[in-house]
Structures are given as structure tokens and as C-alpha cells.
Scaffold this active site. Structure first.
Site, PDB file in Angstrom:
ATOM      1  N   LYS A 198      57.568  62.989   0.089  1.00  0.00           N
ATOM      2  CA  LYS A 198      57.246  61.590  -0.256  1.00  0.00           C
ATOM      3  C   LYS A 198      58.528  60.779  -0.401  1.00  0.00           C
ATOM      4  O   LYS A 198      58.997  60.516  -1.510  1.00  0.00           O
ATOM      5  CB  LYS A 198      56.403  61.549  -1.524  1.00  0.00           C
ATOM      6  CG  LYS A 198      54.995  62.083  -1.289  1.00  0.00           C
ATOM      7  CD  LYS A 198      54.164  61.944  -2.541  1.00  0.00           C
ATOM      8  CE  LYS A 198      53.301  63.149  -2.779  1.00  0.00           C
ATOM      9  NZ  LYS A 198      53.518  63.756  -4.084  1.00  0.00           N
ATOM     10  N   GLY A 372      54.873  63.255 -12.312  1.00  0.00           N
ATOM     11  CA  GLY A 372      55.462  61.919 -12.439  1.00  0.00           C
ATOM     12  C   GLY A 372      56.186  61.719 -13.763  1.00  0.00           C
ATOM     13  O   GLY A 372      57.231  61.064 -13.811  1.00  0.00           O
TER      14      GLY A 372
HETATM   15  P1  ADP Z   1      56.831  67.519  -4.961  1.00  0.00           P
HETATM   16  O1  ADP Z   1      55.350  67.484  -5.176  1.00  0.00           O
HETATM   17  O2  ADP Z   1      57.381  68.870  -5.149  1.00  0.00           O
HETATM   18  O3  ADP Z   1      57.570  66.491  -5.737  1.00  0.00           O
HETATM   19  P2  ADP Z   1      56.363  66.215  -2.399  1.00  0.00           P
HETATM   20  O4  ADP Z   1      54.951  66.010  -2.815  1.00  0.00           O
HETATM   21  O5  ADP Z   1      57.202  65.033  -2.109  1.00  0.00           O
HETATM   22  O6  ADP Z   1      57.132  67.162  -3.431  1.00  0.00           O
HETATM   23  O7  ADP Z   1      56.408  67.112  -1.083  1.00  0.00           O
HETATM   24  C1  ADP Z   1      55.980  68.450  -1.032  1.00  0.00           C
HETATM   25  C2  ADP Z   1      55.650  68.755   0.412  1.00  0.00           C
HETATM   26  O8  ADP Z   1      56.780  68.515   1.233  1.00  0.00           O
HETATM   27  C3  ADP Z   1      55.257  70.182   0.671  1.00  0.00           C
HETATM   28  O9  ADP Z   1      53.882  70.216   0.979  1.00  0.00           O
HETATM   29  C4  ADP Z   1      56.109  70.584   1.894  1.00  0.00           C
HETATM   30  O10 ADP Z   1      55.366  71.239   2.896  1.00  0.00           O
HETATM   31  C5  ADP Z   1      56.582  69.256   2.407  1.00  0.00           C
HETATM   32  N1  ADP Z   1      57.805  69.404   3.215  1.00  0.00           N
HETATM   33  C6  ADP Z   1      58.977  69.942   2.845  1.00  0.00           C
HETATM   34  N2  ADP Z   1      59.844  69.982   3.894  1.00  0.00           N
HETATM   35  C7  ADP Z   1      59.192  69.466   4.945  1.00  0.00           C
HETATM   36  C8  ADP Z   1      59.526  69.244   6.323  1.00  0.00           C
HETATM   37  N3  ADP Z   1      60.715  69.604   6.790  1.00  0.00           N
HETATM   38  N4  ADP Z   1      58.607  68.671   7.126  1.00  0.00           N
HETATM   39  C9  ADP Z   1      57.400  68.328   6.630  1.00  0.00           C
HETATM   40  N5  ADP Z   1      57.009  68.518   5.364  1.00  0.00           N
HETATM   41  C10 ADP Z   1      57.885  69.079   4.526  1.00  0.00           C
HETATM   42  C1  3PG Z   2      49.747  64.709 -13.629  1.00  0.00           C
HETATM   43  O1  3PG Z   2      49.104  65.649 -13.145  1.00  0.00           O
HETATM   44  O2  3PG Z   2      50.822  64.298 -13.151  1.00  0.00           O
HETATM   45  C2  3PG Z   2      49.239  64.087 -14.899  1.00  0.00           C
HETATM   46  O3  3PG Z   2      48.126  64.783 -15.405  1.00  0.00           O
HETATM   47  C3  3PG Z   2      48.923  62.610 -14.706  1.00  0.00           C
HETATM   48  O4  3PG Z   2      47.899  62.444 -13.774  1.00  0.00           O
HETATM   49  P1  3PG Z   2      47.738  61.042 -13.027  1.00  0.00           P
HETATM   50  O5  3PG Z   2      48.878  60.964 -12.027  1.00  0.00           O
HETATM   51  O6  3PG Z   2      46.394  61.086 -12.380  1.00  0.00           O
HETATM   52  O7  3PG Z   2      47.854  59.954 -14.064  1.00  0.00           O
HETATM   53 MG    MG Z   3      53.590  66.706  -4.377  1.00  0.00          MG
END
Ligand code: ADP
Ligand code: 3PG
Ligand code: MG
Length: 392
Positions: A198, A372
Site C-alpha cells: 500500500k 493502523g
Molecule cells: P502490511 O499489512 O504488512 O502493512 P501491506 O498491506 O501494505 O503491508 O502489504 C502486504 C502485501 O504486500 C502482502 O500481501 C504482499 O504479498 C504484498 N507484496 C510484497 N511485496 C510485493 C511485490 N513485490 N509485489 C506485489 N505485492 C507485494
Molecule cells: C485494526 O484491526 O486495525 C483495529 O481493530 C481497527 O480496526 P478498523 O481499521 O476497522 O478501525
Molecule cells: Mg495489510
């Protein structure tokens, strides 16, 4: 910055409203996929039980946005908690109202009752004063132990804490104790390791570390716009070109603040019709290839950058770890942390699950239960649900 805690209030025979975050991942059939967040609340629950409190638990699950949704009922969670505590935890199928209040009046010393999903009521997310008032009727004391939701100004975080004498639970206390050294007086050298997908969400996080951390190591899909900004072609890897100006800005900011950004120098790529994953230098990514992990030279660079550090924060996988062919980068870099002394903390998203699946839990002295919430905390932002709790 320490908050009043459960040791600072009388509990025996008193009615306690306890906010927990049991927002756990569920599988397709609604079963609990991982009860880690529930287990992390057990020290507080055991303390309240031993102290003879009469505890009413409240949590949210998912995002039903004020509508009752049977798939997000807390039934499986109350059942799991009962078995973890070895004691029944009845679930009031009401949230607020006379039936739930009657049930709560029957809770005896050392016993528990759980209210239904807070987000079945529209007043929760709206922080509606009337709803917060209804919730406050369940306790003489409010114990806040839901660290993961403290970045939300909801009725069960801010509203209730303004109406009842309030204290932090043991998990919230521990989260604050472990996360604070990432923000206040961190031990240097301080390295931050960020991956995931993200990109737009993570740019503010990266920006906040400029000037605070010595080194930021960037992996995952997050690295692609940074590589593109340096003029590299990244093949068919996911990339949002609209983010390039923000990435250029961030790179300049890091340079001005004296924070070193470390980008991948090679990647594990895959291409349609290819013989399988191959390693490509970032200067030579084939146009039809997508990158899924950091390569061996990058793993070595990242390990070298982490050696000698005293503080490390990790968020987000460095590759698509769901596929074992692309898990090596994250596993090896986090594995190397195990041998490096220092304050190592992980937080955000599904980092705990990823660390557990990759067998590298031992790399961390602490893993935040927050998604978050922990990312906002390490940015130095104020969490409304924490700010509202009285200081010790
Ligand atoms: P987090 O939840 O740990 O903060 P994100 O939600 O931003 O991280 O991203 C997690 C996802 O990123 C994982 O599902 C992983 O597969 C994906 N990811 C990591 N590296 C790559 C890549 N090179 N290409 C596509 N997706 C990737
Ligand atoms: C989380 O899983 O990050 C917390 O329980 C908060 O959930 P929310 O992002 O739906 O507010
Ligand atoms: Mg994530």
C-alpha cells in the site's frame, strides 16, 4: 507519558467496563483464523479476575458500519475466550439496553460478560454521546486495553473514557512502553525496514522517519516507484505512476535530513512463459517480468545495513511471502535481526502473522497488536483513545 493503570484503582466487587480489541482475522466459515489478539489481552483479564472485579467486555469485529451482521457476531470469540480463561464468558446478544444491563447486574466477583459487536450500533463509530452514555452504565471504572483501535475517536475509546474514571490495561501499558523508544530518544543507529504494497498509505510513514531514523530500507512493492524515480524500468510490477512526484519529494527530504534510503539493487522476477523465478539487477528488469521479492545482493545489503544498529522498526513484507518462492528475502533479512542486539519492534498490518509464518518471531523483542494504531504511534501522531486517558 505513563497513564494511570489497573494497579491504581480499587477493583474488588466493582463493575468494570473493559474495552479490548478482539478484531481477529476470520476464515471463510467465520472461524477465528488467529487468536493472538485475544491471548495478548489475557494478562489484563487474569488481573481483573484475581482482583475480584465484575467485568463487562466490549470489542468490535470487522466493519459492519452500524448494522447487525450475524457473520460478525462475537459468539465464536466469547467461546474462544471462555476456553482460554477456563471459565464461562456469556455473550449478551444485546449491545446496550435493558436486557444486557440485567445480565451485567448478575456478574459476580471475578466473572465476565461480553457485549455484542460494538459496531452493530451506529453510535460507536459516530462517537455518539447518547451511546457512550449507555455504554458507561456498564461500569464504575473503565479499563482501556484495546491498543489497536486507539487511533479511532469512537464511543468506546474516547466517549466512555470521558464519562468514567479510566485507566489503561496491561496491554496498552506494554504497547506504550515498547513503542515509545521508537519515537522519544531512540537509540542510534536507528533503522526502519518497510515493505508491503500500500504505497500511498506508507509514504507519510516514510516521511515521518526522515531525520528521525538513520537508515530506511525499502522493499516489497513499495520499492517500485522509488526505483522508477531513479530511472529504472520495473517491468510489469504493480506501479502507480501518479505517486512519482511524492516519491521524488520524499527522496529529497531524506537527503536533506541526512537519512539514508536503501533501495533494492536486484529483484526476484517472474515472466510469463519463463522457466521460473530468476534474479535480475534493477538496471535490467525484462519488460515482460514482474518482481516479487528482493534478490540475493539486496538481502546482503539490507543485512549489512542492519548490522550495528541499536533500534529497528519493521513493517510490511519485503516480497510476496504468501508464495514460498518469494518469502526468502523477508525471512533472511528478519532472520539476520535475531543475531543483532537492540530494540527490535514490528507493527502494522499482518506483521505478527507474517513473522510467525516465516519462523522469525525471535527477531523481535516486541510485536505490536496494532495495525493502523502502531503506524500512527511510531509516526509520533497523537492517538485520541490514548490521549484521553489520565496520566499517572
Ligand atoms: P502490511 O499489512 O504488512 O502493512 P501491506 O498491506 O501494505 O503491508 O502489504 C502486504 C502485501 O504486500 C502482502 O500481501 C504482499 O504479498 C504484498 N507484496 C510484497 N511485496 C510485493 C511485490 N513485490 N509485489 C506485489 N505485492 C507485494
Ligand atoms: C485494526 O484491526 O486495525 C483495529 O481493530 C481497527 O480496526 P478498523 O481499521 O476497522 O478501525
Ligand atoms: Mg495489510
Amino acid at each position: 507519558m505513563a497513564k494511570r493503570g489497573i494497579g491504581d484503582v480499587a477493583l474488588r466487587g466493582r463493575r468494570v467496563l473493559l474495552r479490548v480489541d478482539f478484531n481477529v482475522p476470520q476464515d471463510a466459515t467465520g472461524q477465528i483464523a488467529d487468536d493472538w489478539r485475544i491471548r495478548e489481552a489475557l494478562p489484563t483479564l487474569n488481573h481483573l479476575r484475581a482482583a475480584g472485579a465484575r467485568t463487562v467486555l466490549a470489542t468490535h469485529l470487522g466493519r459492519p458500519h452500524g448494522q447487525r451482521d450475524p457473520r460478525l457476531s462475537l459468539k465464536p470469540i466469547a467461546r474462544r475466550l471462555s476456553s482460554l480463561l477456563g471459565q464461562p464468558v456469556p455473550l449478551a446478544d444485546d449491545l446496550v439496553g435493558i436486557h444486557a444491563l440485567e445480565l451485567s447486574a448478575r456478574v459476580e466477583n471475578g466473572q465476565f460478560l461480553m457485549l455484542e459487536n460494538l459496531r452493530f450500533h451506529p453510535g460507536e463509530e459516530a462517537n455518539d454521546p447518547a451511546f457512550a452514555g449507555e455504554l458507561a452504565r456498564f461500569g464504575e471504572v473503565f479499563v482501556q486495553d484495546a491498543f489497536a483501535v486507539l487511533h479511532r475517536a469512537h464511543a468506546s475509546t474516547v466517549g466512555v473514557a470521558k464519562r468514567l474514571p479510566s485507566v489503561a490495561g496491561l496491554l496498552v501499558e506494554r504497547e506504550v512502553r515498547e513503542l515509545t523508544p521508537l519515537v522519544v530518544d531512540p537509540a542510534h543507529p536507528y533503522a526502519v525496514l518497510i515493505g508491503g504494497a500500500k504505497v500511498a498509505d506508507k509514504l507519510p510513514l516514510l516521511a515521518s522517519f526522515c531525520g528521525r531514523a538513520d537508515t530506511i530500507l525499502i522493499g516489497g512493492a513499495l520499492a517500485f516507484p522509488f526505483l522508477a524515480a531513479e530511472g529504472h524500468a520495473t517491468g510489469t510490477s504493480p506501479m502507480d505512476a501518479t505517486l512519482l512526484p511524492a516519491v521524488h519529494e520524499l527522496t529529497a527530504r531524506a537527503a536533506a535530513a541526512g537519512t539514508t534510503l536503501v533501495l533494492p539493487s536486484d529483484l526476484v522476477v517472474d515472466r510469463p512463459g519463463g522457466a521460473g523465478p530468476e534474479v535480475a539487477a534493477v538496471e535490467a528488469i525484462p519488460p515482460d517480468a514482474a518482481a516479487h521479492d528482493i534478490g540475493p545482493a539486496t538481502r546482503a545489503r539490507f543485512r549489512a545495513a542492519l548490522a550495528g544498529t541499536r533500534t529497528v522498526f519493521w513493517n510490511g513484507p519485503l516480497g510476496q511471502t504468501e508464495d514460498p518462492r518469494f518469502a526468502l528475502g523477508t525471512r533472511e533479512v528478519l532472520g539476520a535481526l535475531t543475531g543483532i542486539p537492540g530494540h527490535h519492534v514490528a507493527g502494522g498490518g499482518d506483521s505478527q502473522r507474517a513473522a510467525e509464518e516465516l519462523g522469525v518471531l525471535g527477531a523481535f523483542g516486541f510485536i505490536s497488536t496494532g495495525g493502523g494504531a502502531s503506524l500512527e504511534f511510531v509516526q509520533g501522531l497523537e492517538l485520541p483513545g490514548l490521549a484521553v486517558l489520565p496520566d499517572a
